[in-house]
Design an enzyme around this catalytic site. Sequence first.
Site, mmCIF file in Angstrom:
data_model
loop_
_atom_site.group_PDB
_atom_site.id
_atom_site.type_symbol
_atom_site.label_atom_id
_atom_site.label_comp_id
_atom_site.label_asym_id
_atom_site.label_seq_id
_atom_site.Cartn_x
_atom_site.Cartn_y
_atom_site.Cartn_z
ATOM 1 C CG ASP A 63 -1.810 1.155 1.381
ATOM 2 O OD1 ASP A 63 -1.650 2.131 0.631
ATOM 3 O OD2 ASP A 63 -2.698 1.099 2.257
ATOM 4 C CB VAL A 64 1.657 3.923 -2.510
ATOM 5 C CG1 VAL A 64 2.042 2.983 -3.634
ATOM 6 C CG2 VAL A 64 0.299 4.564 -2.735
ATOM 7 C CE1 TYR A 160 -7.091 11.644 -9.194
ATOM 8 C CE2 TYR A 160 -7.961 13.256 -10.740
ATOM 9 C CZ TYR A 160 -7.216 12.129 -10.482
ATOM 10 O OH TYR A 160 -6.607 11.464 -11.525
ATOM 11 C CE LYS A 164 -3.561 12.174 -9.815
ATOM 12 N NZ LYS A 164 -2.609 11.052 -9.721
HETATM 13 N N1 LIG Z 1 -8.327 7.199 -15.589
HETATM 14 C C1 LIG Z 1 -8.259 8.474 -15.992
HETATM 15 O O1 LIG Z 1 -9.076 8.967 -16.802
HETATM 16 C C2 LIG Z 1 -7.147 9.339 -15.477
HETATM 17 C C3 LIG Z 1 -7.073 10.677 -15.902
HETATM 18 C C4 LIG Z 1 -6.046 11.471 -15.440
HETATM 19 C C5 LIG Z 1 -5.101 10.952 -14.571
HETATM 20 N N2 LIG Z 1 -5.199 9.654 -14.156
HETATM 21 C C6 LIG Z 1 -4.195 9.143 -13.229
HETATM 22 O O2 LIG Z 1 -3.572 8.010 -13.805
HETATM 23 C C7 LIG Z 1 -3.199 7.082 -12.797
HETATM 24 C C8 LIG Z 1 -3.763 5.714 -13.114
HETATM 25 O O3 LIG Z 1 -5.154 5.808 -13.280
HETATM 26 P P1 LIG Z 1 -6.015 4.524 -13.691
HETATM 27 O O4 LIG Z 1 -7.296 5.017 -14.227
HETATM 28 O O5 LIG Z 1 -5.173 3.605 -14.511
HETATM 29 O O6 LIG Z 1 -6.270 3.901 -12.241
HETATM 30 P P2 LIG Z 1 -6.989 2.531 -11.843
HETATM 31 O O7 LIG Z 1 -7.838 2.851 -10.657
HETATM 32 O O8 LIG Z 1 -7.601 1.865 -13.019
HETATM 33 O O9 LIG Z 1 -5.757 1.621 -11.371
HETATM 34 C C9 LIG Z 1 -4.979 2.022 -10.286
HETATM 35 C C10 LIG Z 1 -4.410 0.801 -9.587
HETATM 36 O O10 LIG Z 1 -3.824 1.304 -8.376
HETATM 37 C C11 LIG Z 1 -4.077 0.394 -7.319
HETATM 38 N N3 LIG Z 1 -4.044 1.091 -6.049
HETATM 39 C C12 LIG Z 1 -5.048 1.804 -5.464
HETATM 40 N N4 LIG Z 1 -4.656 2.250 -4.269
HETATM 41 C C13 LIG Z 1 -3.393 1.823 -4.092
HETATM 42 C C14 LIG Z 1 -2.463 1.957 -3.029
HETATM 43 N N5 LIG Z 1 -2.786 2.639 -1.922
HETATM 44 N N6 LIG Z 1 -1.245 1.372 -3.152
HETATM 45 C C15 LIG Z 1 -0.916 0.674 -4.276
HETATM 46 N N7 LIG Z 1 -1.779 0.527 -5.318
HETATM 47 C C16 LIG Z 1 -2.993 1.083 -5.216
HETATM 48 C C17 LIG Z 1 -5.451 -0.171 -7.632
HETATM 49 O O11 LIG Z 1 -5.633 -1.425 -6.993
HETATM 50 C C18 LIG Z 1 -5.441 -0.251 -9.159
HETATM 51 O O12 LIG Z 1 -5.045 -1.527 -9.614
HETATM 52 C C19 LIG Z 1 -3.688 7.682 -11.480
HETATM 53 O O13 LIG Z 1 -2.638 8.404 -10.854
HETATM 54 C C20 LIG Z 1 -4.778 8.641 -11.916
HETATM 55 O O14 LIG Z 1 -4.975 9.672 -10.984
HETATM 56 C C21 LIG Z 1 -6.198 8.831 -14.594
#
Ligand SMILES: NC(=O)c1ccc[n+]([C@@H]2O[C@H](COP(=O)([O-])OP(=O)(O)OC[C@H]3O[C@@H](n4cnc5c(N)ncnc54)[C@H](O)[C@@H]3O)[C@@H](O)[C@H]2O)c1
Length: 248
Positions: A63-64, A160, A164
């Site tokens: 867990d980060v 959020y 960020k």
């Molecule tokens: N999805 C979007 O449209 C979008 C847009 C802009 C930015 N982002 C950013 O991109 C990144 C990835 O997004 P995504 O949509 O692929 O996310 P996602 O939720 O699909 O996947 C994230 C993964 O992180 C894991 N996770 C959650 N909490 C955790 C923790 N405490 N420790 C370790 N792992 C943990 C989850 O289990 C999951 O497998 C994030 O930083 C998000 O903020 C996403």
Amino acid sequence: MFDLSGRTALVTGAGQNAGAGIARALATQGAAVAVNDLVAERAEAVAKEVTAAGGTAVPVAFDVTDLDGVHDGVDRARALLGRHLDILVHNAGIAADFGQGHFRTLDPSRWRAPVEINLFGAMNCVSAVIDEMCEAGWGRIVQISSGSARTGSAHGLSLYGAAKSGVEGFVRHISQEVAPLGVTANTLALGLQANAAGDSNADIAARIPTRRLGTPEDVGAAVVYLASAEAAWMTGQTLNLNGGSVTY
Ligand SMILES: NC(=O)c1ccc[n+]([C@@H]2O[C@H](COP(=O)([O-])OP(=O)(O)OC[C@H]3O[C@@H](n4cnc5c(N)ncnc54)[C@H](O)[C@@H]3O)[C@@H](O)[C@H]2O)c1
């Protein structure tokens, strides 16, 4: 160009979507990748997929948001990969308690989760690898952020966006401290990804100049550049990766 052979990388939240795309892309370029996720099965599945495709990857669940857990996890990654970490990609950023809703409707008990995962998560992970990068005289820190850090909206993303924005500032300052030691730190601010399924995604995609949402492959390719030797003069930057939807 962009050969990462001999390098090791840790990608957080890499059990699916963007993080998995980053892990796959780094491994394709030759890096040995520690695939982190909170959900162990997801990390294992991605590491297995990368290995089956001919790459090198090991799962390291932690867990980060847990400082001791991060340091333990990084120790395990080093032991499994047989080398210190050269590349950190802090991609985990969406907490289970994703702060949807206008700020005035949110109970204060929900304020901390986005900050814990994005800001303290980054600090925890950076603290675990930065000394060894500086001592080695080479390192790459890549933070995944969002357009929501710099563009306000009424979509219920205030917590959020705050988290960020905070991590973007953290990376900017870190970059100045470690640049003379051969370590770079940059942020990649993503636009909406295809996995963030919502009813209005098709409408949003139609308004993006490239007419589509982002993919794990888009993110992986950009991270490969930032992680590469060729990006040695790129540091302290927040780069938009958004199909042209915002151009500042
Ligand atoms: N999805 C979007 O449209 C979008 C847009 C802009 C930015 N982002 C950013 O991109 C990144 C990835 O997004 P995504 O949509 O692929 O996310 P996602 O939720 O699909 O996947 C994230 C993964 O992180 C894991 N996770 C959650 N909490 C955790 C923790 N405490 N420790 C370790 N792992 C943990 C989850 O289990 C999951 O497998 C994030 O930083 C998000 O903020 C996403």
